[in-house]
Design a protein around this motif. Structure first.
Motif, PDB file in Angstrom:
ATOM      1  N   SER A 141       1.034  -0.769  -0.478  1.00 19.43           N
ATOM      2  CA  SER A 141       0.305   0.211  -0.510  1.00 19.43           C
ATOM      3  C   SER A 141       0.762   1.447   0.046  1.00 19.43           C
ATOM      4  CB  SER A 141      -0.879   0.112   1.769  1.00 19.43           C
ATOM      5  OG  SER A 141      -1.963   0.765   1.311  1.00 19.43           O
ATOM      6  N   SER A 142       0.617   2.289  -0.838  1.00 20.06           N
ATOM      7  CA  SER A 142       1.082   3.841  -0.786  1.00 20.06           C
ATOM      8  C   SER A 142       0.778   4.233   0.623  1.00 20.06           C
ATOM      9  CB  SER A 142       0.600   4.445  -2.437  1.00 20.06           C
ATOM     10  OG  SER A 142       1.291   3.055  -2.929  1.00 20.06           O
ATOM     11  N   GLU A 143       1.650   5.570   0.870  1.00 18.77           N
ATOM     12  CA  GLU A 143       0.859   6.232   2.001  1.00 18.77           C
ATOM     13  C   GLU A 143      -0.095   6.754   1.407  1.00 18.77           C
ATOM     14  OE1 GLU A 143       2.913  10.433   4.513  1.00 18.77           O
ATOM     15  OE2 GLU A 143       4.742   8.742   2.534  1.00 18.77           O
ATOM     16  N   ASP A 144      -0.969   7.460   2.387  1.00 21.35           N
ATOM     17  CA  ASP A 144      -2.014   7.890   2.080  1.00 21.35           C
ATOM     18  C   ASP A 144      -3.253   6.884   1.498  1.00 21.35           C
ATOM     19  OD1 ASP A 144      -1.029   9.935   4.108  1.00 21.35           O
ATOM     20  OD2 ASP A 144      -0.292  10.941   1.804  1.00 21.35           O
ATOM     21  N   HIS A 145      -3.091   6.530   0.562  1.00 16.73           N
ATOM     22  CA  HIS A 145      -3.804   5.329   0.073  1.00 16.73           C
ATOM     23  C   HIS A 145      -4.813   4.190   1.229  1.00 16.73           C
ATOM     24  CE1 HIS A 145      -3.038   5.634  -4.013  1.00 16.73           C
ATOM     25  NE2 HIS A 145      -2.200   6.406  -3.898  1.00 16.73           N
ATOM     26  N   PRO A 146      -6.429   4.440   1.099  1.00 22.34           N
ATOM     27  CA  PRO A 146      -6.411   3.344   1.879  1.00 22.34           C
ATOM     28  C   PRO A 146      -6.485   2.438   1.744  1.00 22.34           C
ATOM     29  CG  PRO A 146      -8.191   4.504   0.393  1.00 22.34           C
ATOM     30  CD  PRO A 146      -7.162   4.906  -0.314  1.00 22.34           C
ATOM     31  N   LEU A 147      -5.792   1.747   2.954  1.00 28.23           N
ATOM     32  CA  LEU A 147      -5.975   0.275   3.511  1.00 28.23           C
ATOM     33  C   LEU A 147      -7.337  -0.650   3.490  1.00 28.23           C
ATOM     34  CD1 LEU A 147      -3.897   0.310   6.973  1.00 28.23           C
ATOM     35  CD2 LEU A 147      -3.047  -0.275   4.977  1.00 28.23           C
ATOM     36  N   PRO A 148      -6.876  -1.403   2.485  1.00 25.17           N
ATOM     37  CA  PRO A 148      -8.011  -1.965   1.960  1.00 25.17           C
ATOM     38  C   PRO A 148      -9.365  -2.706   2.856  1.00 25.17           C
ATOM     39  CG  PRO A 148      -6.274  -3.807   1.323  1.00 25.17           C
ATOM     40  CD  PRO A 148      -5.782  -2.386   2.361  1.00 25.17           C
ATOM     41  N   ALA A 149     -10.249  -3.152   2.798  1.00 20.54           N
ATOM     42  CA  ALA A 149     -11.211  -3.198   3.068  1.00 20.54           C
ATOM     43  C   ALA A 149     -11.628  -5.163   3.650  1.00 20.54           C
ATOM     44  CB  ALA A 149     -12.757  -2.190   3.939  1.00 20.54           C
ATOM     45  N   LEU A 150     -11.056  -5.450   2.178  1.00 18.52           N
ATOM     46  CA  LEU A 150     -11.878  -7.071   2.200  1.00 18.52           C
ATOM     47  C   LEU A 150      -9.635  -7.717   1.213  1.00 18.52           C
ATOM     48  CD1 LEU A 150     -15.316  -6.506   0.987  1.00 18.52           C
ATOM     49  CD2 LEU A 150     -14.527  -7.109   2.832  1.00 18.52           C
ATOM     50  N   HIS A 151      -9.905  -8.533   1.665  1.00 17.63           N
ATOM     51  CA  HIS A 151      -8.758  -9.871   0.544  1.00 17.63           C
ATOM     52  C   HIS A 151      -9.592 -11.283   0.930  1.00 17.63           C
ATOM     53  CE1 HIS A 151      -7.289  -9.054   4.967  1.00 17.63           C
ATOM     54  NE2 HIS A 151      -6.662 -10.721   4.979  1.00 17.63           N
ATOM     55  N   ARG A 152      -8.815 -11.506   0.038  1.00 13.05           N
ATOM     56  CA  ARG A 152      -8.884 -13.419  -0.672  1.00 13.05           C
ATOM     57  C   ARG A 152      -8.871 -13.488   0.904  1.00 13.05           C
ATOM     58  NH1 ARG A 152      -4.376 -16.355  -1.598  1.00 13.05           N
ATOM     59  NH2 ARG A 152      -2.293 -14.552  -2.599  1.00 13.05           N
ATOM     60  N   GLN A 153      -9.619 -14.705   0.997  1.00  8.56           N
ATOM     61  CA  GLN A 153      -9.539 -15.746   2.046  1.00  8.56           C
ATOM     62  C   GLN A 153      -9.322 -15.384   3.251  1.00  8.56           C
ATOM     63  OE1 GLN A 153      -5.770 -18.576   0.629  1.00  8.56           O
ATOM     64  NE2 GLN A 153      -7.317 -19.029  -1.570  1.00  8.56           N
ATOM     65  N   HIS A 154      -9.646 -14.165   3.396  1.00  9.79           N
ATOM     66  CA  HIS A 154      -9.883 -14.547   4.848  1.00  9.79           C
ATOM     67  C   HIS A 154     -11.308 -14.640   5.668  1.00  9.79           C
ATOM     68  CE1 HIS A 154      -9.260 -11.286   8.860  1.00  9.79           C
ATOM     69  NE2 HIS A 154      -9.868 -11.193   8.884  1.00  9.79           N
ATOM     70  N   PRO A 155     -10.348 -14.870   7.029  1.00  8.33           N
ATOM     71  CA  PRO A 155     -11.839 -15.949   7.799  1.00  8.33           C
ATOM     72  C   PRO A 155     -13.049 -15.115   8.066  1.00  8.33           C
ATOM     73  CG  PRO A 155      -9.889 -16.183   9.018  1.00  8.33           C
ATOM     74  CD  PRO A 155      -9.763 -15.535   7.746  1.00  8.33           C
TER      75      PRO A 155
END
Length: 73
Positions: free
Chosen positions: A45-59
């Motif tokens: 992730s690049s500075e100031d971009h929002p961190l992801p709310a979803l990603h694959r295979q997350h419980p």
């Protein structure tokens, strides 16, 4: 787990930036590699971009929380 080939191009650092936990959708504090505390999935992730709310295979029953593992200087 982040991996590398050339040890001379990375350096260990004890900055408290590596201890902070970040919620999804919050601005990325530093460009780099972030790891989900619950499942170990890693993202870039690049500075100031929002961190992801979803990603694959997350419980589904665990919260997504991001921790900086490699700072891109």
């Amino acid at each position: 787990m982040a991996i590398y080939k050339q040890a001379e191009v990375v350096r260990q650092n004890q900055s408290p930036a590596f201890d902070a936990i970040h919620a999804p959708r919050t601005p990325t504090p530093f460009s780099g590699i972030y790891r989900c505390e619950a499942c170990g999935f890693e993202i870039v992730s690049s500075e100031d971009h929002p961190l992801p709310a979803l990603h694959r295979q997350h419980p589904a029953n665990l919260p997504i929380q991001w921790r900086l593992v490699v700072y891109a200087n």
